[in-house]
Design a protein around this motif. Structure first.
Motif, short mmCIF file in Angstrom:
data_model
loop_
_atom_site.label_atom_id
_atom_site.label_comp_id
_atom_site.label_asym_id
_atom_site.label_seq_id
_atom_site.Cartn_x
_atom_site.Cartn_y
_atom_site.Cartn_z
N LYS A 113 91.36 55.95 52.31
CA LYS A 113 91.59 57.49 52.60
C LYS A 113 90.76 57.58 54.02
O LYS A 113 91.11 58.58 54.61
CB LYS A 113 90.55 57.97 51.41
CG LYS A 113 91.41 58.23 50.13
CD LYS A 113 90.93 59.32 49.23
CE LYS A 113 91.73 59.71 48.18
NZ LYS A 113 91.37 60.69 47.31
N SER A 114 89.73 56.74 54.41
CA SER A 114 89.34 57.12 55.69
C SER A 114 90.25 56.89 56.89
O SER A 114 89.90 57.43 57.97
CB SER A 114 87.73 56.46 55.66
OG SER A 114 88.22 55.11 56.09
N ILE A 115 91.08 56.10 56.43
CA ILE A 115 92.08 55.65 57.70
C ILE A 115 93.24 56.67 57.28
O ILE A 115 94.52 56.45 58.04
CB ILE A 115 92.55 54.37 57.71
CG1 ILE A 115 93.17 53.65 56.44
CG2 ILE A 115 91.55 53.46 58.18
CD1 ILE A 115 93.75 52.38 56.86
N GLY A 116 93.13 57.72 56.54
CA GLY A 116 94.35 58.80 56.37
C GLY A 116 95.20 58.43 55.24
O GLY A 116 96.30 59.26 55.24
N ALA A 117 94.91 57.70 54.36
CA ALA A 117 95.90 57.56 53.21
C ALA A 117 95.64 58.83 52.08
O ALA A 117 94.46 59.35 52.07
CB ALA A 117 95.51 56.55 52.37
N SER A 118 96.83 59.73 52.00
CA SER A 118 96.76 60.90 51.20
C SER A 118 96.44 60.21 49.75
O SER A 118 96.69 59.27 49.41
CB SER A 118 97.87 61.58 51.43
OG SER A 118 99.05 60.98 50.74
#
Lengths: 292, 386
Positions: free
Chosen positions: B289-294
Motif C-alpha cells: 500500500k505504501s508503494i501505491g497498491a490500491s
C-alpha cells in the motif's frame, strides 16, 4: 513561483487510545519543504517524527490542519484516491527495507511502475535496471530475492524502488538504522547524490550523524517542530533529588538480597569458597559506590 | 492486464513459498471434488445403463397390467390384439417359488417370446410349450451349481411336490425382470403352459406386453387401451424411464449433498489458508500500500491465491475423481456384491467441468472475506506490525 514539495499547515494528530486516554502526537505543526531540498527531521522517540512521516506519506490523516503535496490538498482524499497519489508522488525508504520477499530485486523496483499502469513491462524492466545501476546495485544479483541480499544491497533496491515513479519527494525513515557503518556511509552517499540530481529527500531519524549531510535540519520534540535545536531536555533534570535518594536505597536493598543469596548458596555448598569470596567482594564494591 | 499478471505471479510465489500448507489445502479441495466427480461418474453410468436396458427390453412395447395388480384373464390378450396398430399381445405370468432351495422368480411367456426377455448366452431355448424345460441366468445357475442339461426342482405353493425341469440354456444376467421385480433374485424362465401349472394361473396373465407395428402408432394405441379399458394400467418405455429417472434423480440429490458437505469443508480449509497467508503478509500488505497498491489490487492478490488453490484442487480432484470413478465402475461394483453391477464407464466433460467450477467458486467465495479484510488494512498499522 512553483508550489513547495510538501506543505503542512497547522497539522495536529491526536490518537485516541481507549477511553479518556488521548495522545497528542502532533501539535499544530506547520512546515514547508521546497523542491530539491534535502531535509532531516530529528527528534527522540515519541517526539512525533513517525506520525509526521506517516502524514507526509499520506499513510495517515491529520486530525486537523491541511497537508499539501506538490500543491495538491490531500487532506480530504479517500483511501483509494490516496493510494493513487502515493503511487505517483511519494517514495518510501524504511529502516527494515521492507522489500517484497517473493519478488526479485528487479521485480521489486518494477512493481510501483506496473502498479501505476503508466509503464509497459518492458519499459518498467529497463527503467528498473537503470535505477538499480544508479544506486550502485550489483548487477549479477538482479534476480536475487531480498533474503539473498545484504542489508546494504536491500536498501539500495529500496531506494531504486522509491525513485521508480519520479516522486515529488522521498521519505526515508531511519534509512541507516539497520545497517553497519560502511553500508550506512554508502547509502548516505547515494542519497546525497540523488539530491544533487534534483530529488527532494526527507530523512526522519534520531541519529545526529545523519543530519550533517542534509541542507536543513528540523527538530521535533513533544509534537512540536523547531528550526533550531530546542534546549536539551536533560538541562532541566536536577542531578540529585528525593527520587534519586529513594533509588539509592532500593539499590542497596537489592545488593543486600544478592548477598543473602550468595551466603545461602555457600552454606548449602552449592558454590565453592573461592566463588563465594569473589561474589561477596563484587557486591561490597558496588555497595561502596552507591554510598559514595 | 500486465499489472494483474504480475500480481498473480506474486500470489503464485507466495503459495509456492509455503508448499506444505498449499499442498494440504489443495488436497482438501481435491477430496471434495474427487468425491463429486467419482459419484457423478457412477450415477452417469447408472443412467446410461438403465436407459439402454429399458430401451432394448421394451423398445416400442407397451406394458399392460390391471390397476389393482391382480392377474387378468388371458382373454384380454385377444381383445388387445384387435386394437389397430397392435402387432402382437404377449401374456406374461410372474410368480415366486423355490428352485433347488433358493428363492426365485418364475417368469412364464409363450416360448417364442422368451428370448425377448432373457437373452440366451449358451444352450438352447425351450423346445416345446409342454416340455419340462427352463432357462436360467448364468449367474443364478452358477450360484446353485447347476449346469446346462442338468435338472432342477422347482417348488411353488401350488405344486408342493415340485416339478423337475431341465435347464436347457443360460441367459444373461439382468433384463427387464431384474429391473421390474427385485434385482438380484434368481429368475427361472419357463413356457406359459408350465407357468400356468406351477403358479396355478390357468387362463390368467399378470401382465401383457404389447408390440406395436411402429412407434408412430404408439400413442394412439396407448390412448385406445386407456379409453376402452379404464381399469388397465398402461406404461410405455417413456413411463418406465421416467420412473427410473426420478429414482436416479433422488440418488443424484444425495450424491450432491454429500459432495456439497465436503466442498464446504474444503472451502473452510481454503479460508483458513488465506487468512493465515494474510496474517503472515500483513507487513507486506502495508508495504504494497505504501508503494501505491490500491485496495482493489491487494484484494486481487489474495483472491488470486484462493483461485489458484481452487483451480489446482479442482484439477487434481477431477483427475482423482475420474480415476476413482473408473475403479468403482470397472473393478469394485462388478465384484463387491453378491450380484454383479455392470455399469459403463463414461468419461464426460460434464462432471469434470462441474467439479472444477464448484472448486473454483467455493475457493473464490471463501477467500473473498479474508481478502476484503486484507484490502481494508490501513498501511500505518500494517507497517507497524511485527
Amino acid at each position: 513561483m512553483s508550489s513547495p514539495a510538501l506543505e503542512c499547515r497547522d497539522v495536529s494528530k491526536t490518537y485516541v487510545m481507549g477511553r479518556d486516554i488521548e495522545v497528542k502526537a502532533l501539535k499544530n505543526v506547520s512546515l514547508r519543504i521546497e523542491k530539491g531540498d534535502f531535509v532531516s527531521i530529528i527528534g527522540p522517540s515519541g517526539s512525533g517524527k513517525s506520525t509526521l512521516l506517516h502524514i507526509a506519506g499520506t499513510l495517515d490523516k491529520p486530525t486537523s490542519g491541511k497537508v499539501l503535496i506538490d500543491g495538491v490538498d490531500v487532506t480530504g482524499l479517500s483511501e483509494s484516491q490516496l493510494s493513487v497519489f502515493r503511487k505517483n508522488k511519494i517514495g518510501f525508504i524504511f529502516q527494515f527495507f521492507n522489500l517484497l520477499t517473493n519478488l526479485s530485486a528487479l521485480e521489486n523496483v518494477m512493481l510501483p511502475m506496473l502498479l501505476s499502469k503508466r509503464y509497459t513491462a518492458k519499459e518498467a524492466r529497463l527503467k528498473a535496471l537503470y535505477l538499480l545501476r544508479l544506486v550502485g546495485f550489483q548487477e549479477d544479483r538482479l534476480k536475487n530475492t531480498p533474503n539473498r541480499l545484504s542489508g546494504g544491497q536491500q536498501q539500495k533496491v529500496a531506494i531504486a524502488r522509491a525513485l521508480a515513479n519520479n516522486p515529488a519527494y522521498i521519505l526515508a525513515d531511519e534509512p541507516t538504522g539497520n545497517l553497519d557503518v560502511s553500508s550506512s556511509a554508502e547509502i548516505v552517499t547515494i542519497l546525497r547524490l540523488l539530491n544533487g540530481f534534483g530529488n527532494t529527500i526527507i530523512i526522519v531519524t534520531h541519529n545526529v550523524e545523519l543530519t550533517k549531510v542534509t541542507n536543513r535540519v528540523l527538530f521535533m520534540n513533544d509534537g512540536h517542530i523547531y528550526e533550531e535545536a530546542p534546549r536539551s531536555f536533560l538541562d532541566s533534570v536536577p542531578m540529585e533529588d528525593e527520587s534519586t535518594m529513594l533509588k539509592k536505597k532500593i539499590q542497596l536493598d537489592l545488593l543486600k538480597l544478592e548477598k543473602e543469596n550468595v551466603e545461602r548458596l555457600f552454606k548449602s555448598r552449592a558454590i565453592s569458597g573461592e566463588t563465594y569470596e569473589k561474589a561477596l567482594k563484587s557486591i561490597e564494591e558496588k555497595e561502596a559506590r552507591v554510598k559514595q | 492486464m500486465i499489472t494483474l499478471l504480475y500480481l498473480a505471479r506474486y500470489a503464485l510465489r507466495d503459495l509456492a513459498g509455503k508448499k506444505i500448507r498449499t499442498g494440504l489445502t489443495v488436497l482438501g479441495i481435491s477430496i471434495g471434488v474427487a468425491s463429486l466427480v467419482s459419484l457423478f461418474i457412477v450415477s452417469l453410468g447408472m443412467r446410461v445403463r438403465v436407459e439402454s436396458e429399458v430401451n432394448t427390453l421394451l423398445g416400442s412395447s407397451i406394458i399392460v397390467r390391471t390397476k389393482n395388480s391382480e392377474p387378468m384373464s388371458i382373454y384380454v390378450v385377444h381383445l388387445l390384439s384387435r386394437i389397430p396398430g397392435v402387432e402382437r399381445a404377449v401374456p406374461v405370468i410372474i410368480g415366486s417359488g423355490r428352485v433347488e432351495s433358493s428363492n426365485a422368480f418364475i417368469l412364464a411367456t409363450p416360448i417364442e417370446e422368451i428370448q425377448a426377455f432373457q437373452k440366451i448366452l449358451s444352450g438352447s431355448s425351450i423346445s416345446s410349450p409342454n416340455a419340462p424345460e427352463c432357462i436360467m441366468p448364468e449367474e443364478s445357475a452358477r450360484r446353485m451349481g447347476v449346469s446346462v442339461n442338468s435338472t432342477v426342482r422347482v417348488i411353488t405353493s401350488y405344486v408342493q411336490e415340485g416339478a423337475s425341469l431341465k435347464v436347457v440354456g443360460f441367459s444373461e444376467v439382468g433384463g427387464l425382470f431384474q429391473a421390474a421385480l427385485a434385482g438380484p433374485a434368481s429368475v427361472v424362465a419357463v413356457s406359459l403352459e408350465q407357468g400356468e401349472k406351477l403358479l396355478n394361473k390357468r387362463g390368467l396373465a399378470d401382465m401383457i406386453l404389447i408390440r406395436v407395428y411402429n412407434s408412430s402408432v404408439m400413442s394412439s394405441v396407448v390412448n385406445a387401451i386407456r379409453a376402452t379399458y379404464p381399469n388397465l394400467s398402461v406404461s410405455t418405455e417413456e413411463d418406465v424411464l421416467n420412473q427410473a429417472q426420478s429414482i436416479l434423480n433422488t440418488i443424484d440429490a444425495v450424491i450432491f449433498t454429500i459432495s456439497a458437505i465436503s466442498i464446504v469443508v474444503a472451502g473452510v480449509g481454503t479460508m483458513n489458508s488465506i487468512t493465515m497467508s494474510i496474517r503472515e503478509k500483513i507487513r507486506e500488505i502495508g508495504v504494497l500500500k505504501s508503494i501505491g497498491a490500491s485496495p482493489l489490487q491487494v484484494l486481487y492478490i489474495f483472491l488470486a491465491e484462493g483461485l489458484i488453490l481452487g483451480v489446482l484442487g479442482g484439477l487434481l480432484g477431477a483427475a482423482l475423481g475420474t480415476g476413482l470413478g473408473y475403479v468403482t465402475v470397472v473393478h469394485v461394483l462388478p465384484n463387491m456384491f453378491r450380484f454383479q453391477i455392470n455399469l459403463p464407464f463414461i468419461v464426460s466433460y460434464e462432471p469434470v467441468l462441474n467439479g472444477l467450477l464448484i472448486a473454483v467458486t467455493a475457493s473464490f467465495l471463501s477467500s473473498l472475506l479474508p481478502s476484503l479484510n486484507a484490502s481494508k488494512i490501513r498501511p500505518v498499522e500494517a507497517l507497524r506490525y511485527e
